[in-house]
Design a protein around this motif. Structure first.
Motif, PDB file in Angstrom:
ATOM      1  N   THR A  44      -1.963   2.511  -5.588  1.00  0.00           N
ATOM      2  CA  THR A  44      -2.476   2.331  -4.225  1.00  0.00           C
ATOM      3  C   THR A  44      -3.752   1.495  -4.232  1.00  0.00           C
ATOM      4  O   THR A  44      -3.904   0.562  -3.430  1.00  0.00           O
ATOM      5  CB  THR A  44      -2.761   3.698  -3.565  1.00  0.00           C
ATOM      6  N   GLY A  46      -0.037   3.794   4.904  1.00  0.00           N
ATOM      7  CA  GLY A  46      -0.415   4.018   3.510  1.00  0.00           C
ATOM      8  C   GLY A  46      -1.874   3.736   3.214  1.00  0.00           C
ATOM      9  O   GLY A  46      -2.334   3.925   2.093  1.00  0.00           O
ATOM     10  N   GLY A  88       3.835  -0.412   1.428  1.00  0.00           N
ATOM     11  CA  GLY A  88       5.223  -0.020   1.616  1.00  0.00           C
ATOM     12  C   GLY A  88       6.158  -0.812   0.706  1.00  0.00           C
ATOM     13  O   GLY A  88       7.093  -0.253   0.118  1.00  0.00           O
ATOM     14  N   LEU A 147       1.736   7.327   5.219  1.00  0.00           N
ATOM     15  CA  LEU A 147       2.626   6.161   5.216  1.00  0.00           C
ATOM     16  C   LEU A 147       3.118   5.840   6.623  1.00  0.00           C
ATOM     17  O   LEU A 147       3.204   4.665   7.010  1.00  0.00           O
ATOM     18  CB  LEU A 147       3.815   6.417   4.291  1.00  0.00           C
TER      19      LEU A 147
END
Length: 451
Positions: free
Chosen positions: A161, A255, A172, A250
């Protein structure tokens, strides 16, 4: 010069542990001090570096590891692990146990930190192996491969991330492509690599009745155990909180991590935090596997005390590894890698992977290696108009390579699987490297298909 000091430091550490049988924690601290001096650190700052390294890792891990071990022991002592094991064996049969373990570990690994996942899943997998009368290593290697691949490639894990955000990649897309990349990695490093290891190291594939980290698994009459649903819910209760927080993030926030969440975001962040999730899960386990089963608080306290004793040395070893990592960072090893790789004509994907590999070997932490690699590769990625999603996944693959003595995961695997340092190199270090190499190949293939 920094690389020479690093190599000498690692050799010294291995000699102390393997040749002279010095306690691992003591060896890590002594080596950290000597390496810090070799790197030219200010002697007055070395103690601070050790404290920073230990403090940064122990702050969260004390609760995560401690409560995770307590939950696992409460479930085991109440017969919950036996119930889960018996049900899985009846459902899948011995021939498909590896598949069941891989799928479960991969799903859990998406939401949980690797360390948390290992703490929660290992007791269950050990119980399954014991009840099915198969070696724990037979199921443990696929379990570790699934958890590790999720850590390296899939948001909302911290490293992928953070790397995706730093490179401007769509989180995504990183998640979707990452799943495609991760699956072959798990298959090769899990079931396939297990067969190879079993051929060359048959002595580690023995049926064990107990593991030092969890104690001896008790035998139960199935009618005297908690229900499968309650046992599974108690074991995976932390996953529920973190999975809900992940899905919410998300769907609602794309996210992205909200720096100063308010309202619903704040409460979701609160319950989804590993520390809070483990505290709530611990309280639930005390009820579901304790009071609800007619156990007294004194009996519950005895179980908790035994759980803490079993992980005390493991926490010290991880603390020592974190101190070693911090010395390498403060000593300038990361900057040395950056200077080494700045002037090169390699493909940006291969370069991103290679930089992450070097940093991973040098610094130990996959997260630090990934973030540092992202900073080094970003200018080149921009100038060559490379796909940030592919670069992020290549860095994720590289950040998993060659886990060794400066990585907490190395010591966790060694302690949890009750094997020697030499065996840990042969199994865990090679497993991580296989995931890294297969991951790179898959990223190159996906880049060709998509772009």
């Amino acid at each position: 010069m920094p690389f020479l000091v690093l190599i000498l430091g690692i050799l010294l550490l291995l000699v102390l542990i393997i040749r002279f049988h010095v306690d691992t924690f003591v060896s890590l601290i002594v080596t950290s001090i000597l390496v810090a001096l070799g790197l030219g650190m200010n002697p007055a700052k070395i103690a601070d570096a050790l404290k920073t390294g230990i403090g940064s890792s122990m702050g969260e891990l004390i609760i995560v590891f401690g409560f995770g071990a307590m939950i696992g022991r409460l479930v085991a002592d109440a017969g919950g692990s036996y119930r889960i094991a018996r049900t899985l064996i009846d459902k899948f049969g011995k021939k498909r146990l590896q598949l069941a373990v891989v799928v479960a570990s991969f799903i859990i690994g998406i939401s949980l930190l690797f360390e948390v996942g290992l703490v929660i899943v290992t007791p269950i997998v050990f119980a399954v192996a014991l009840e099915a009368d198969v070696p724990f290593m037979y199921l443990g290697i696929p379990m570790a491969a699934a958890l590790s691949a999720a850590q390296g490639f899939l948001p909302p894990q911290p490293a992928p991330t953070a790397v995706a955000t730093a490179l401007g990649a769509n989180i995504g897309e990183v998640l979707l492509v990452g799943i495609v990349v991760a699956i072959p990695c798990i298959i090769v490093a899990g079931p396939i690599w297990t067969r190879v290891i079993r051929h060359f190291m048959p002595d580690v594939f023995v049926v064990k009745k107990s593991l030092p980290a969890f104690g001896e698994m008790k035998q139960f009459d199935i009618k005297d155990t908690p229900s499968f649903g309650l046992s599974l819910l108690t074991s995976l209760f932390p996953v529920v909180f973190m999975a809900v927080a992940t899905i919410y993030s998300l769907i609602v926030n794309g996210g992205r991590t909200i720096k100063n969440p308010t309202g619903v975001d704040a409460w979701v962040s609160f319950f989804g935090n590993p520390v809070i999730a483990m505290v709530i899960s611990m309280l639930f386990a005390m009820w579901s596997m304790g009071l609800h089963r007619g156990r007294t608080m004194k009996e519950i306290e005895g179980t908790i005390t035994d759980a803490v004793k079993s992980i005390a040395m493991l926490l010290l070893v991880i603390a020592g590894g974190s101190a070693f990592k911090q010395v390498l960072i403060d000593g300038g090893v990361g900057k040395a890698v950056q200077q080494l790789m700045m002037h090169t004509s390699l493909s940006p994907i291969i370069l991103a992977w290679l930089v992450a590999v070097i940093l991973r070997v040098s610094l130990g932490s996959a997260t630090v290696a990934g973030m540092t690699a992202a900073g080094i590769v970003f200018p080149l990625m921009t100038s060559l108009h490379a796909d940030p999603v592919m670069i992020a996944l290549a860095i994720g693959a590289g950040s998993l390579a060659a886990s060794h003595v400066n990585d907490a995961g190395f010591w966790m695997f060694q302690e949890y699987f009750d094997i020697t340092v030499k065996q840990t190199f042969a199994i865990w270090t090679s497993l991580e490297t296989i995931i890294s190499v297969v991951g790179l190949l898959m990223v190159l293939l996906m880049n060709t298909i998509i772009n």
